[in-house]
Design an enzyme around this catalytic site. Sequence first.
Site, PDB file in Angstrom:
ATOM      1  N   HIS A  27       2.493  -4.641 -11.279  1.00  0.00           N
ATOM      2  CA  HIS A  27       1.446  -3.974 -10.515  1.00  0.00           C
ATOM      3  C   HIS A  27       0.434  -4.983  -9.966  1.00  0.00           C
ATOM      4  O   HIS A  27      -0.022  -4.856  -8.825  1.00  0.00           O
ATOM      5  CB  HIS A  27       0.739  -2.928 -11.378  1.00  0.00           C
ATOM      6  CG  HIS A  27       1.688  -1.937 -11.977  1.00  0.00           C
ATOM      7  ND1 HIS A  27       2.288  -0.938 -11.255  1.00  0.00           N
ATOM      8  CD2 HIS A  27       2.164  -1.820 -13.243  1.00  0.00           C
ATOM      9  CE1 HIS A  27       3.077  -0.240 -12.036  1.00  0.00           C
ATOM     10  NE2 HIS A  27       3.031  -0.763 -13.258  1.00  0.00           N
ATOM     11  N   GLU A  87      -2.313   0.368  -1.236  1.00  0.00           N
ATOM     12  CA  GLU A  87      -0.984   0.753  -0.783  1.00  0.00           C
ATOM     13  C   GLU A  87      -0.881   2.267  -0.695  1.00  0.00           C
ATOM     14  O   GLU A  87      -1.363   2.980  -1.569  1.00  0.00           O
ATOM     15  CB  GLU A  87       0.082   0.218  -1.738  1.00  0.00           C
ATOM     16  CG  GLU A  87       1.490   0.440  -1.234  1.00  0.00           C
ATOM     17  CD  GLU A  87       2.516  -0.243  -2.099  1.00  0.00           C
ATOM     18  OE1 GLU A  87       3.194  -1.148  -1.591  1.00  0.00           O
ATOM     19  OE2 GLU A  87       2.637   0.111  -3.288  1.00  0.00           O
ATOM     20  N   ASP A 111      -2.931  -1.746  -6.154  1.00  0.00           N
ATOM     21  CA  ASP A 111      -1.675  -1.011  -6.268  1.00  0.00           C
ATOM     22  C   ASP A 111      -1.944   0.156  -7.211  1.00  0.00           C
ATOM     23  O   ASP A 111      -1.970  -0.007  -8.427  1.00  0.00           O
ATOM     24  CB  ASP A 111      -0.580  -1.921  -6.829  1.00  0.00           C
ATOM     25  CG  ASP A 111       0.747  -1.200  -6.990  1.00  0.00           C
ATOM     26  OD1 ASP A 111       1.068  -0.338  -6.152  1.00  0.00           O
ATOM     27  OD2 ASP A 111       1.471  -1.508  -7.958  1.00  0.00           O
TER      28      ASP A 111
END
Length: 168
Positions: free
Chosen positions: A143, A71, A11
């Site tokens: 995260h 992502e 992330d």
Amino acid sequence: MAEAIRIIGIDPGLRNSGWGVVETLGNSLRFVASGTVKSDAKLDLASRLKQLYDGLESVLHFYQPFEAAVENTFVNKDATATLKLGQARGIAMVVPARAGLRVAEYAPNAVKKAVIGVGHGDKKQIHMMVRVLMPKATFDSDHAADALAIAICHAHHRTSLAWRMAAE
């Protein structure tokens, strides 16, 4: 007997980049580790990006994943913040690529759909489902939890036709 595939989900973020490592074998998922690589906001941008690079490289070296998933970023209202996030995302993609891993990309809605069953949901729902899917999972930040969700998403989608064709 087939071997488990180790996947790292990332992330990306300039302040905090979450990472999560899972193993998948058939339909089973197993938590390996997760954490957060942080950069020092007092440093210049190049030094912060280097901190992210070094931290992620260390994680990859230690856990030896076979595949990576990152992502996709979303567009912020602030163009400068969007650009900086994009640079952090570049680090999140290049570190596994330099290690010889193929890197898959997933939109936030695809990650949510893979983990909670719908394309829209809040972080609490995602964290709850990560814990349901992997009861032994621990994470030190939102995260890291999101990174585990990204790895789970990839575990569900890695056998798709496009991914298999890219591997051949």
